[in-house]
Design a protein around this motif. Sequence first.
Motif, short mmCIF file in Angstrom:
data_model
loop_
_atom_site.label_atom_id
_atom_site.label_comp_id
_atom_site.label_asym_id
_atom_site.label_seq_id
_atom_site.Cartn_x
_atom_site.Cartn_y
_atom_site.Cartn_z
N UNK A 1 -0.40 10.02 -16.59
CA UNK A 1 0.14 9.97 -15.54
C UNK A 1 -1.19 9.21 -15.13
N UNK A 2 -2.56 9.03 -15.86
CA UNK A 2 -3.15 7.80 -15.93
C UNK A 2 -2.45 6.22 -15.82
N UNK A 3 -1.91 6.59 -16.86
CA UNK A 3 -1.40 5.25 -17.74
C UNK A 3 -0.17 4.07 -15.91
N UNK A 4 0.53 5.87 -15.49
CA UNK A 4 1.71 5.34 -14.57
C UNK A 4 0.39 5.08 -13.54
N UNK A 5 -0.59 5.92 -12.90
CA UNK A 5 -1.19 5.23 -12.10
C UNK A 5 -2.41 3.65 -12.54
N UNK A 6 -2.47 3.61 -13.34
CA UNK A 6 -2.97 2.29 -13.35
C UNK A 6 -1.94 1.16 -13.23
N UNK A 7 -1.13 1.37 -13.50
CA UNK A 7 0.04 0.47 -13.46
C UNK A 7 0.30 0.10 -12.09
N UNK A 8 0.08 1.77 -11.30
CA UNK A 8 0.52 1.20 -9.96
C UNK A 8 -0.26 -0.07 -9.50
N UNK A 9 -1.27 0.58 -9.73
CA UNK A 9 -2.80 -0.25 -8.99
C UNK A 9 -3.06 -1.55 -9.52
N UNK A 10 -2.48 -1.67 -10.36
CA UNK A 10 -2.43 -3.18 -11.09
C UNK A 10 -1.56 -3.62 -10.51
N UNK A 11 -0.74 -3.35 -9.68
CA UNK A 11 1.02 -4.01 -9.62
C UNK A 11 0.26 -4.30 -7.74
N UNK A 12 -0.56 -3.61 -7.65
CA UNK A 12 -1.16 -3.21 -6.10
C UNK A 12 -2.08 -4.75 -5.93
N UNK A 13 -2.74 -4.79 -6.69
CA UNK A 13 -3.24 -6.00 -7.24
C UNK A 13 -3.02 -7.28 -7.14
N UNK A 14 -2.30 -7.45 -8.52
CA UNK A 14 -1.85 -8.69 -7.70
C UNK A 14 -1.00 -9.48 -7.19
N UNK A 15 -0.70 -7.79 -6.87
CA UNK A 15 0.27 -8.15 -5.17
C UNK A 15 1.85 -8.70 -6.24
N UNK A 16 2.01 -7.69 -6.19
CA UNK A 16 3.44 -7.09 -7.23
C UNK A 16 4.65 -6.44 -5.71
N UNK A 17 5.43 -7.56 -5.57
CA UNK A 17 6.84 -6.67 -4.80
C UNK A 17 7.40 -5.82 -4.99
N UNK A 18 7.64 -4.94 -4.48
CA UNK A 18 8.63 -3.50 -5.36
C UNK A 18 9.79 -4.64 -5.30
N UNK A 19 10.76 -4.89 -5.10
CA UNK A 19 11.77 -5.15 -5.36
C UNK A 19 11.53 -6.49 -6.67
N UNK A 20 10.33 -7.21 -6.96
CA UNK A 20 10.03 -7.58 -8.11
C UNK A 20 9.32 -6.96 -9.18
N UNK A 21 9.05 -6.17 -8.73
CA UNK A 21 8.49 -4.01 -9.50
C UNK A 21 8.86 -3.93 -10.74
N UNK A 22 11.06 -3.77 -9.84
CA UNK A 22 11.56 -3.37 -10.51
C UNK A 22 12.62 -4.29 -11.42
N UNK B 1 0.84 -1.37 -0.07
CA UNK B 1 0.26 -0.10 0.04
C UNK B 1 0.90 1.17 0.22
N UNK B 2 1.53 1.18 1.14
CA UNK B 2 2.63 2.68 1.21
C UNK B 2 4.14 3.06 0.08
N UNK B 3 4.08 1.49 -0.87
CA UNK B 3 4.28 1.87 -2.44
C UNK B 3 3.80 2.55 -3.27
N UNK B 4 2.18 1.88 -3.30
CA UNK B 4 1.20 2.76 -4.29
C UNK B 4 0.85 3.77 -4.10
N UNK B 5 1.00 4.17 -2.25
CA UNK B 5 0.44 5.30 -2.63
C UNK B 5 1.83 6.76 -2.57
N UNK B 6 3.51 6.25 -2.10
CA UNK B 6 4.25 6.68 -3.06
C UNK B 6 4.42 7.08 -4.45
N UNK B 7 4.74 6.26 -4.66
CA UNK B 7 4.80 5.82 -6.39
C UNK B 7 3.18 7.38 -6.89
N UNK B 8 2.42 6.96 -6.78
CA UNK B 8 1.32 7.90 -7.28
C UNK B 8 1.53 8.98 -6.73
#
Length: 496
Positions: free
Chosen positions: A474-495, A138-145
Motif C-alpha cells: 500500500x505504501x508503494x502504491x500511495x507513493x506512486x499516486x502522490x508522485x503522479x500528482x506532483x508531476x501533474x500526470x493526468x489520469x489518461x496519461x497515467x494509464x 486531486x480527486x484521482x489521487x484521493x480515489x486511488x488512495x
Amino acid sequence: MKRVFTTLFTVFAALALAAQEPSPAASLTLTLDQALEIALNDNPLIHVADLEIQRQDYVRKETVGNLLPSLSASGSYSYAAIKQTMSRSGLTFGADNTVTFGADLSVPLFVPAVYASIRMNRTQMEEAVESARASRLTLVNEVRKAFYNLLLLNESLDVLHESESLSQKTVEDTRQKFEAELASEYDLITAQVQLSGLQPTIIQTEGAIEVADLYLHMLLNLPMEVSIRLIGDLDAFADRSEALACYSTDISNNSDLRSLDIQVRMLENQLRVVNAQRMPTIAAFGQFSLYGNDMPEINFGDAGLGSMFPDLDMSKYPDLVAGVTNALGPAGMADLAGLMGDLMGGMGSSSSAGSSHSFWWQHPLTFGVSISIPIFSGNRVNSQARQTRIAIEQLRLQREYQEEALGMQVRTSISNLVTARSKMEATRTSMSQAQKAYEITDARYGGGMGTILELNAARLQLTQARLNYTQAVYDYLAAQADYEQIVGMDYDTADE
C-alpha cells in the motif's frame, strides 16, 4: 472502446441505483478504473470546476459584447392639464397632447480597454481550465488512495481471519492433547489466550473498513445504501506500477506551477487594461426622434392688428396702424395674421377670431462620431499600474520559490518510491521465511517435539509479516499516486 462501454455501463448502473430506493442487498462491483470514471463524472467538486469554466465563457462573451453596436428605444406621452399663458387675455403656449418616440444607436470604433479585457478573459478561461484539471488530479489521487486503503484493510482482515483460523485449529489440537494428557493445561490456556488476543485487532480493522468504505462512497458520490465490492488486489496493482515505472524530475506539468504562470499572465493583461485607460476611445452614434403634438392653428381672420394683439392699446399708435393697414391692405393683413399664427404655433387666445387643431409630426435624424481623450485622472491610473507591477513581481518570486519546493518534493517522492519498493521486496522475503518457519514449527508441535510457545511465536511472526507486506505494498502504491500528482500526470496519461 471496450473501456468506454464498460465505464458508461457502470455510470448508468450507479445512477439507476441512486435514483431508486436501493434494497439492503443492492451492491456495486467496481474496478479502480470504473471508480475513477464515476468519481470524475459525479463528484460535486468536478461539477463546480466545470461550471466555473462555463461562467468564464459567459464573462468573455459579456466583454466581447462591449464591441458590438448598442441600440435603445424610448417613448413618452404627456398631456398638458394647465398650459403656460402669455398674457392676461389667455394666450397659451404648447400642445394639449404630446407623443415622443426616440432611438439611439452607438457603434464602438476604437476601445483599447475592451481589447485588453478580452485578452485577460482568455487568461481567466485558462485559469478556470487549469483549476478544473487540478481538481481532477486531486480527486484521482484521493480515489486511488481510498481504493488502495480499502483493499489494504480487507486484505489485512483476511490475514487476521486466517490467523484466527490457525489459532482456533491450534486450540482444538491442544485441547485434544490435553485430554489425552499429552499437553499441559498451560499449553491449552496459552493457545486460548493467543486466539482471544486477535479479537480486538479484528474488531478494530472491521471498524476501519466501515470508515474507509464511507469515505469512498463520498468520493464517488454514491448512496450509502449501496454496498461496494472492489475488484483487484494490491499485488496486481504493484506489479502493474512496477512494469510502467518511469520516474522523472520534470515538474513542468505541475498544476500549482501552471496556475502561477497563468496568474502572472493575467496580471500582465490587467496591466494592459490599466494602461489602456490612457488611450482615447472613438465611437459612432446616431439619434432619431419622432415628435407629435396637437398644436392649435390660430385663425386671426381679418380683424386687423387690434384683434391680433388684444392686450395692446392700438390707439396710442395711430400712425403705425394707419401705415401698416394702408401698406398691406385687407389681403396683406390676412397674410400677416396667418404668419403670426404659424410663428406662435400652439399659442391660443380666447379673444382670437377662431382656431382649429391638427396633429403635427417632426422626425429629426442625427449621425456623428465622438472621441474621448483622457487628460488627467488624479494620478489614479499610474497608481493602479504600479500596484499591478508589484503584484506581478510578487507572483514571480512566489513561483521561483514554489518551483524549488516542488523540485525537492518530487525528489523526495522518488526516494519514497524507491524506499517503498525495497521495503516491499524485503517484507515479501520476510513473509516467505515466516511462512516456512511456521510450517516447520507446526509440524514439530504436531509431532510432540515443539512447544506451544514456539508455535504461537511462529504464528505471530507470520501474521505480522503478512500485515507488514500488505502495508508495504500500500505504501508503494500511495507513493506512486502522490508522485503522479506532483508531476501533474493526468489520469489518461497515467494509464498508458
